[in-house]
Design a protein around this motif. Structure first.
Motif, PDB file in Angstrom:
ATOM      1  N   ALA A  48       1.352  76.254 -13.507  1.00  0.00           N
ATOM      2  CA  ALA A  48       0.867  74.922 -13.129  1.00  0.00           C
ATOM      3  C   ALA A  48       1.980  74.155 -12.433  1.00  0.00           C
ATOM      4  N   PRO A  49       1.625  73.385 -11.412  1.00  0.00           N
ATOM      5  CA  PRO A  49       2.646  72.612 -10.711  1.00  0.00           C
ATOM      6  C   PRO A  49       3.263  71.554 -11.630  1.00  0.00           C
ATOM      7  N   ASP A  50       4.529  71.278 -11.408  1.00  0.00           N
ATOM      8  CA  ASP A  50       5.206  70.284 -12.233  1.00  0.00           C
ATOM      9  C   ASP A  50       4.923  68.866 -11.717  1.00  0.00           C
ATOM     10  N   LYS A  51       5.322  67.894 -12.513  1.00  0.00           N
ATOM     11  CA  LYS A  51       5.090  66.478 -12.192  1.00  0.00           C
ATOM     12  C   LYS A  51       5.605  66.118 -10.814  1.00  0.00           C
ATOM     13  N   GLU A  52       6.827  66.504 -10.568  1.00  0.00           N
ATOM     14  CA  GLU A  52       7.477  66.117  -9.320  1.00  0.00           C
ATOM     15  C   GLU A  52       6.733  66.660  -8.102  1.00  0.00           C
ATOM     16  N   SER A  53       6.314  67.893  -8.155  1.00  0.00           N
ATOM     17  CA  SER A  53       5.622  68.471  -7.004  1.00  0.00           C
ATOM     18  C   SER A  53       4.254  67.822  -6.799  1.00  0.00           C
ATOM     19  N   ILE A  54       3.588  67.435  -7.899  1.00  0.00           N
ATOM     20  CA  ILE A  54       2.299  66.741  -7.778  1.00  0.00           C
ATOM     21  C   ILE A  54       2.486  65.392  -7.104  1.00  0.00           C
ATOM     22  N   VAL A  55       3.449  64.640  -7.572  1.00  0.00           N
ATOM     23  CA  VAL A  55       3.688  63.305  -7.007  1.00  0.00           C
ATOM     24  C   VAL A  55       4.157  63.420  -5.560  1.00  0.00           C
ATOM     25  N   ARG A  56       4.982  64.397  -5.259  1.00  0.00           N
ATOM     26  CA  ARG A  56       5.432  64.596  -3.882  1.00  0.00           C
ATOM     27  C   ARG A  56       4.235  64.901  -2.972  1.00  0.00           C
ATOM     28  N   ALA A  57       3.334  65.739  -3.450  1.00  0.00           N
ATOM     29  CA  ALA A  57       2.134  66.064  -2.670  1.00  0.00           C
ATOM     30  C   ALA A  57       1.263  64.820  -2.480  1.00  0.00           C
ATOM     31  N   LEU A  58       1.117  64.031  -3.529  1.00  0.00           N
ATOM     32  CA  LEU A  58       0.358  62.777  -3.429  1.00  0.00           C
ATOM     33  C   LEU A  58       1.010  61.833  -2.422  1.00  0.00           C
ATOM     34  N   THR A  99       1.903  52.347  -7.604  1.00  0.00           N
ATOM     35  CA  THR A  99       0.745  53.254  -7.665  1.00  0.00           C
ATOM     36  C   THR A  99       1.212  54.692  -7.871  1.00  0.00           C
ATOM     37  N   MET A 100       2.216  55.099  -7.112  1.00  0.00           N
ATOM     38  CA  MET A 100       2.746  56.458  -7.241  1.00  0.00           C
ATOM     39  C   MET A 100       3.412  56.668  -8.597  1.00  0.00           C
ATOM     40  N   MET A 101       4.041  55.610  -9.094  1.00  0.00           N
ATOM     41  CA  MET A 101       4.687  55.691 -10.405  1.00  0.00           C
ATOM     42  C   MET A 101       3.642  55.940 -11.492  1.00  0.00           C
ATOM     43  N   ARG A 102       2.500  55.294 -11.365  1.00  0.00           N
ATOM     44  CA  ARG A 102       1.435  55.503 -12.352  1.00  0.00           C
ATOM     45  C   ARG A 102       0.871  56.923 -12.265  1.00  0.00           C
ATOM     46  N   ALA A 103       0.798  57.446 -11.058  1.00  0.00           N
ATOM     47  CA  ALA A 103       0.353  58.845 -10.894  1.00  0.00           C
ATOM     48  C   ALA A 103       1.386  59.784 -11.512  1.00  0.00           C
ATOM     49  N   TRP A 104       2.657  59.471 -11.377  1.00  0.00           N
ATOM     50  CA  TRP A 104       3.726  60.301 -11.938  1.00  0.00           C
ATOM     51  C   TRP A 104       3.681  60.289 -13.467  1.00  0.00           C
ATOM     52  N   ARG A 105       3.373  59.104 -14.046  1.00  0.00           N
ATOM     53  CA  ARG A 105       3.329  59.001 -15.508  1.00  0.00           C
ATOM     54  C   ARG A 105       2.262  59.896 -16.118  1.00  0.00           C
ATOM     55  N   ASP A 106       1.136  60.027 -15.411  1.00  0.00           N
ATOM     56  CA  ASP A 106       0.048  60.842 -15.961  1.00  0.00           C
ATOM     57  C   ASP A 106      -0.564  61.708 -14.862  1.00  0.00           C
ATOM     58  N   ALA A 159      -1.964  64.466 -14.940  1.00  0.00           N
ATOM     59  CA  ALA A 159      -3.186  65.185 -15.307  1.00  0.00           C
ATOM     60  C   ALA A 159      -4.422  64.428 -14.813  1.00  0.00           C
ATOM     61  N   LEU A 160      -4.283  63.131 -14.591  1.00  0.00           N
ATOM     62  CA  LEU A 160      -5.408  62.323 -14.119  1.00  0.00           C
ATOM     63  C   LEU A 160      -5.766  62.605 -12.664  1.00  0.00           C
ATOM     64  N   VAL A 161      -4.800  63.066 -11.895  1.00  0.00           N
ATOM     65  CA  VAL A 161      -5.020  63.185 -10.455  1.00  0.00           C
ATOM     66  C   VAL A 161      -4.677  64.579  -9.942  1.00  0.00           C
ATOM     67  N   GLU A 162      -5.529  65.083  -9.095  1.00  0.00           N
ATOM     68  CA  GLU A 162      -5.252  66.310  -8.357  1.00  0.00           C
ATOM     69  C   GLU A 162      -5.004  65.880  -6.922  1.00  0.00           C
ATOM     70  N   GLU A 171      -5.711  66.949  -4.085  1.00  0.00           N
ATOM     71  CA  GLU A 171      -6.822  67.069  -3.138  1.00  0.00           C
ATOM     72  C   GLU A 171      -7.891  66.000  -3.352  1.00  0.00           C
ATOM     73  N   ARG A 172      -8.026  65.496  -4.588  1.00  0.00           N
ATOM     74  CA  ARG A 172      -9.096  64.531  -4.902  1.00  0.00           C
ATOM     75  C   ARG A 172      -8.557  63.207  -5.423  1.00  0.00           C
ATOM     76  N   ALA A 173      -7.322  62.920  -5.197  1.00  0.00           N
ATOM     77  CA  ALA A 173      -6.678  61.744  -5.784  1.00  0.00           C
ATOM     78  C   ALA A 173      -6.919  60.455  -5.011  1.00  0.00           C
ATOM     79  N   GLY A 174      -7.393  60.534  -3.789  1.00  0.00           N
ATOM     80  CA  GLY A 174      -7.550  59.348  -2.950  1.00  0.00           C
ATOM     81  C   GLY A 174      -8.254  58.184  -3.615  1.00  0.00           C
ATOM     82  N   PRO A 175      -9.482  58.376  -4.107  1.00  0.00           N
ATOM     83  CA  PRO A 175     -10.186  57.250  -4.724  1.00  0.00           C
ATOM     84  C   PRO A 175      -9.432  56.646  -5.908  1.00  0.00           C
ATOM     85  N   TRP A 176      -8.823  57.507  -6.718  1.00  0.00           N
ATOM     86  CA  TRP A 176      -8.068  57.006  -7.863  1.00  0.00           C
ATOM     87  C   TRP A 176      -6.887  56.166  -7.400  1.00  0.00           C
ATOM     88  N   LEU A 177      -6.127  56.660  -6.429  1.00  0.00           N
ATOM     89  CA  LEU A 177      -4.950  55.938  -5.923  1.00  0.00           C
ATOM     90  C   LEU A 177      -5.343  54.606  -5.296  1.00  0.00           C
TER      91      LEU A 177
END
Length: 171
Positions: free
Chosen positions: A4-14, A44-51, A53-56, A58-64
């Protein structure tokens, strides 16, 4: 087995995928304030980094965009709440020695006024603070005009004596 991708790579992708459109959206929402818009995007990005698991990514746009919108709204509420405070212009803060003297003198007069008898204080307040005539003060207080004149005479003498004791003199 795929890791599974780590936190940092998820946030970087976002960040890579959504930073520009999110910044544009927020910038319009905050009236062109670049610094504030950047702060909102970062939060906004900080909140995505904190959790993450809430955002993927590819589908994170509406959440962000929802998070950013809510941050803009709450920031606006905080800013407008501060507006209800009374702003003080710089020129109102600067007081000359003469103005300070008048304020101090008024404070001392009020303090001495509270030391007068109730009847004398009532007459002074009606005549000098509420600017009533002797006749009007007499009606309000329910006493004859002659009594108003007599009480004001003695009250003014008592005020003058008490103020002179404090070193306050009329100018």
């Amino acid at each position: 087995m795929e890791q599974a991708p780590d936190k940092e790579s998820i946030v970087r992708a976002l960040y890579d995928r959504y930073r520009r459109p999110l910044f544009g959206y927020v910038l319009r929402s905050v009236g062109g304030d670049y610094q504030y818009a950047e702060d909102i995007v970062q939060e906004t990005m900080m909140r995505a980094w904190r959790d993450p698991a809430l955002v993927e990514p590819e589908r994170a746009g509406p959440w962000l965009f929802t998070v950013a919108r809510n941050l803009v709204i709450s920031g606006h509420r905080r800013r407008t709440a501060r507006v209800s405070e009374v702003p003080i212009a710089e020129h109102e803060i600067e007081a000359t020695d003469d103005e300070i003297g008048h304020v101090m003198q008024a404070w001392q007069v009020m303090e001495v006024l509270h030391g007068l008898s109730h009847d004398h204080r009532e007459v002074i307040i009606e005549l000098f603070y509420r600017r009533r005539t002797v006749t009007e003060a007499a009606k309000v207080l329910g006493i004859p005009p002659g009594t108003v004149k007599s009480r004001s005479y003695y009250a003014l003498h008592a005020l003058r004596a008490a103020l002179e004791e404090r070193g306050v003199t009329g100018s």
